[in-house]
Design an enzyme around this catalytic site. Structure first.
Site, PDB file in Angstrom:
ATOM      1  N   GLY A  46       0.838  -1.193   0.000  1.00  0.00           N
ATOM      2  CA  GLY A  46       0.000   0.000   0.000  1.00  0.00           C
ATOM      3  C   GLY A  46       0.872   1.241   0.000  1.00  0.00           C
ATOM      4  N   GLN A  51       3.009  10.021   1.275  1.00  0.00           N
ATOM      5  CA  GLN A  51       4.305   9.320   1.236  1.00  0.00           C
ATOM      6  C   GLN A  51       5.102   9.653  -0.018  1.00  0.00           C
ATOM      7  OE1 GLN A  51       2.453   5.295   2.232  1.00  0.00           O
ATOM      8  NE2 GLN A  51       4.438   5.175   3.251  1.00  0.00           N
ATOM      9  N   CYS A  88       6.012  -0.192   7.114  1.00  0.00           N
ATOM     10  CA  CYS A  88       5.613   0.955   6.293  1.00  0.00           C
ATOM     11  C   CYS A  88       6.798   1.355   5.437  1.00  0.00           C
ATOM     12  CB  CYS A  88       5.203   2.106   7.209  1.00  0.00           C
ATOM     13  SG  CYS A  88       4.752   3.611   6.336  1.00  0.00           S
ATOM     14  N   LEU A  89       6.537   1.681   4.171  1.00  0.00           N
ATOM     15  CA  LEU A  89       7.632   2.051   3.272  1.00  0.00           C
ATOM     16  C   LEU A  89       8.348   3.319   3.740  1.00  0.00           C
ATOM     17  CD1 LEU A  89       6.026   1.268  -0.208  1.00  0.00           C
ATOM     18  CD2 LEU A  89       7.688  -0.109   1.073  1.00  0.00           C
ATOM     19  N   HIS A 130      -4.293   1.110   7.478  1.00  0.00           N
ATOM     20  CA  HIS A 130      -2.948   1.699   7.539  1.00  0.00           C
ATOM     21  C   HIS A 130      -2.844   2.896   6.581  1.00  0.00           C
ATOM     22  CE1 HIS A 130       1.619   1.282   7.742  1.00  0.00           C
ATOM     23  NE2 HIS A 130       1.434   2.075   6.701  1.00  0.00           N
ATOM     24  N   GLU A 131      -3.297   2.698   5.341  1.00  0.00           N
ATOM     25  CA  GLU A 131      -3.181   3.783   4.343  1.00  0.00           C
ATOM     26  C   GLU A 131      -4.123   4.930   4.671  1.00  0.00           C
ATOM     27  OE1 GLU A 131      -0.589   3.601   2.674  1.00  0.00           O
ATOM     28  OE2 GLU A 131      -0.291   1.458   2.981  1.00  0.00           O
ATOM     29  N   HIS A 134      -2.644   7.285   7.082  1.00  0.00           N
ATOM     30  CA  HIS A 134      -1.676   8.226   6.487  1.00  0.00           C
ATOM     31  C   HIS A 134      -2.379   9.502   6.002  1.00  0.00           C
ATOM     32  CE1 HIS A 134       2.240   6.281   6.350  1.00  0.00           C
ATOM     33  NE2 HIS A 134       1.743   5.173   5.836  1.00  0.00           N
TER      34      HIS A 134
HETATM   35 NI    NI Z   1       2.653   3.328   5.609  1.00  0.00          NI
END
Ligand code: NI
Length: 157
Positions: A46, A51, A88-89, A130-131, A134
Protein backbone atom coordinates in the site's frame (compact mmCIF):
# COMPACT_ATOMS: atom_id res chain seq x y z
CA UNK A 1 4.76 6.30 -15.36
CA UNK A 2 7.54 7.17 -12.98
CA UNK A 3 8.95 6.07 -9.68
CA UNK A 4 8.50 8.78 -7.08
CA UNK A 5 10.64 9.38 -4.04
CA UNK A 6 9.16 7.91 -0.85
CA UNK A 7 9.11 10.31 2.10
CA UNK A 8 10.81 8.82 5.16
CA UNK A 9 10.37 8.98 8.94
CA UNK A 10 11.05 12.43 10.33
CA UNK A 11 9.53 14.34 7.41
CA UNK A 12 6.67 16.39 8.81
CA UNK A 13 4.53 15.83 5.72
CA UNK A 14 3.73 12.42 7.27
CA UNK A 15 1.98 14.22 10.15
CA UNK A 16 -0.29 16.42 8.02
CA UNK A 17 -3.98 15.95 7.26
CA UNK A 18 -4.62 15.59 3.52
CA UNK A 19 -7.18 17.59 1.57
CA UNK A 20 -9.87 15.93 -0.54
CA UNK A 21 -9.41 15.56 -4.29
CA UNK A 22 -11.73 17.84 -6.22
CA UNK A 23 -10.40 17.52 -9.77
CA UNK A 24 -10.50 14.13 -11.46
CA UNK A 25 -8.09 15.00 -14.24
CA UNK A 26 -5.07 13.49 -15.98
CA UNK A 27 -2.80 14.76 -13.20
CA UNK A 28 -4.69 12.55 -10.73
CA UNK A 29 -4.40 9.62 -13.13
CA UNK A 30 -0.67 10.17 -13.39
CA UNK A 31 -0.33 10.37 -9.60
CA UNK A 32 -2.19 7.06 -9.22
CA UNK A 33 -0.08 5.37 -11.91
CA UNK A 34 3.13 6.62 -10.31
CA UNK A 35 2.01 5.58 -6.84
CA UNK A 36 1.25 2.03 -8.00
CA UNK A 37 4.60 1.76 -9.75
CA UNK A 38 6.43 3.20 -6.74
CA UNK A 39 4.65 0.79 -4.38
CA UNK A 40 5.45 -2.23 -6.54
CA UNK A 41 9.06 -1.24 -7.02
CA UNK A 42 9.46 -0.88 -3.24
CA UNK A 43 7.70 -4.22 -2.68
CA UNK A 44 4.94 -2.61 -0.62
CA UNK A 45 1.26 -3.56 -0.26
CA UNK A 46 0.00 0.00 0.00
CA UNK A 47 1.02 3.60 -0.48
CA UNK A 48 -0.65 6.90 0.44
CA UNK A 49 -0.16 10.20 -1.41
CA UNK A 50 1.60 12.01 1.47
CA UNK A 51 4.31 9.32 1.24
CA UNK A 52 5.19 10.74 -2.17
CA UNK A 53 4.85 14.32 -0.94
CA UNK A 54 1.27 15.00 -2.05
CA UNK A 55 -1.23 16.12 0.62
CA UNK A 56 -4.33 14.73 -1.07
CA UNK A 57 -6.71 11.94 -0.04
CA UNK A 58 -5.39 9.34 -2.47
CA UNK A 59 -4.08 5.83 -1.78
CA UNK A 60 -3.35 2.56 -3.52
CA UNK A 61 -3.47 -0.96 -2.10
CA UNK A 62 -2.22 -4.19 -3.67
CA UNK A 63 -1.95 -7.24 -1.47
CA UNK A 64 -1.21 -9.39 -4.50
CA UNK A 65 -4.69 -9.26 -6.03
CA UNK A 66 -4.07 -6.25 -8.27
CA UNK A 67 -4.01 -2.54 -7.59
CA UNK A 68 -7.02 -0.90 -5.97
CA UNK A 69 -7.15 2.88 -6.26
CA UNK A 70 -8.96 4.92 -3.61
CA UNK A 71 -9.69 8.63 -3.90
CA UNK A 72 -11.34 10.39 -0.93
CA UNK A 73 -11.89 7.12 0.98
CA UNK A 74 -14.09 6.97 4.09
CA UNK A 75 -15.09 4.08 6.34
CA UNK A 76 -18.76 3.18 6.21
CA UNK A 77 -18.42 0.08 8.39
CA UNK A 78 -15.81 -1.37 10.72
CA UNK A 79 -16.25 -4.54 12.75
CA UNK A 80 -14.34 -7.16 14.66
CA UNK A 81 -10.73 -6.96 15.71
CA UNK A 82 -7.44 -8.46 14.58
CA UNK A 83 -3.85 -8.26 15.66
CA UNK A 84 -1.55 -7.30 12.79
CA UNK A 85 2.17 -7.01 12.19
CA UNK A 86 2.73 -3.87 10.15
CA UNK A 87 5.59 -2.15 8.46
CA UNK A 88 5.61 0.95 6.29
CA UNK A 89 7.63 2.05 3.27
CA UNK A 90 8.34 5.31 5.13
CA UNK A 91 9.83 3.37 8.08
CA UNK A 92 12.18 0.84 6.47
CA UNK A 93 13.12 -2.10 8.68
CA UNK A 94 10.64 -1.28 11.47
CA UNK A 95 7.65 -3.45 12.30
CA UNK A 96 5.01 -3.16 14.99
CA UNK A 97 2.03 -5.03 16.34
CA UNK A 98 -1.27 -3.19 15.88
CA UNK A 99 -4.92 -3.87 16.59
CA UNK A 100 -7.20 -3.18 13.64
CA UNK A 101 -10.80 -3.97 12.75
CA UNK A 102 -11.09 -7.39 11.11
CA UNK A 103 -13.57 -6.16 8.53
CA UNK A 104 -14.05 -2.75 6.94
CA UNK A 105 -16.20 -1.30 4.22
CA UNK A 106 -14.62 1.68 2.48
CA UNK A 107 -16.50 4.09 0.26
CA UNK A 108 -14.29 5.97 -2.17
CA UNK A 109 -14.08 7.37 -5.68
CA UNK A 110 -12.10 5.97 -8.57
CA UNK A 111 -9.83 8.02 -10.84
CA UNK A 112 -12.88 9.16 -12.82
CA UNK A 113 -14.79 10.31 -9.76
CA UNK A 114 -17.18 7.32 -9.74
CA UNK A 115 -18.14 6.17 -6.25
CA UNK A 116 -17.69 2.56 -5.15
CA UNK A 117 -17.77 0.58 -1.94
CA UNK A 118 -15.29 -2.17 -1.15
CA UNK A 119 -15.55 -4.68 1.67
CA UNK A 120 -12.28 -6.10 2.99
CA UNK A 121 -11.35 -8.59 5.67
CA UNK A 122 -8.08 -9.64 7.26
CA UNK A 123 -4.89 -8.42 5.63
CA UNK A 124 -6.61 -6.16 3.09
CA UNK A 125 -8.66 -4.53 5.86
CA UNK A 126 -5.40 -3.90 7.72
CA UNK A 127 -3.80 -2.40 4.61
CA UNK A 128 -6.80 -0.10 4.05
CA UNK A 129 -6.70 1.09 7.68
CA UNK A 130 -2.95 1.70 7.54
CA UNK A 131 -3.18 3.78 4.34
CA UNK A 132 -6.27 5.71 5.49
CA UNK A 133 -4.39 6.65 8.67
CA UNK A 134 -1.68 8.23 6.49
CA UNK A 135 -4.32 10.53 4.98
CA UNK A 136 -4.94 11.89 8.49
CA UNK A 137 -1.27 12.23 9.36
CA UNK A 138 -1.22 9.09 11.51
CA UNK A 139 1.51 6.46 11.12
CA UNK A 140 1.46 2.84 12.26
CA UNK A 141 3.93 3.46 15.07
CA UNK A 142 1.28 5.60 16.79
CA UNK A 143 -1.13 2.65 16.59
CA UNK A 144 1.40 0.02 17.58
CA UNK A 145 0.84 -1.82 20.84
CA UNK A 146 4.55 -2.61 20.65
CA UNK A 147 7.34 -2.68 18.10
CA UNK A 148 8.97 -5.98 17.11
CA UNK A 149 12.34 -6.71 18.68
CA UNK A 150 15.51 -7.36 16.69
CA UNK A 151 15.19 -11.04 17.51
CA UNK A 152 11.62 -11.20 16.22
CA UNK A 153 12.71 -9.40 13.04
CA UNK A 154 15.45 -11.98 12.52
CA UNK A 155 12.90 -14.78 12.82
CA UNK A 156 10.70 -13.13 10.17
CA UNK A 157 13.45 -13.42 7.52
NI1 NI B 1 2.65 3.33 5.61
Amino acid sequence: MAIRNIVKDGDEILTKVCRPVEKFDSKLGMLLDDMAETMHQADGVGLAAPQVGILRRVMVVDIGEGVIEFVNPVFVEQSGEQECVEGCLSFPGEYGVTKRPYRVVVRAQDRNGEFFELESEGFRADACCHEMDHLDGVVFKQRAVRMLTKEELENMK
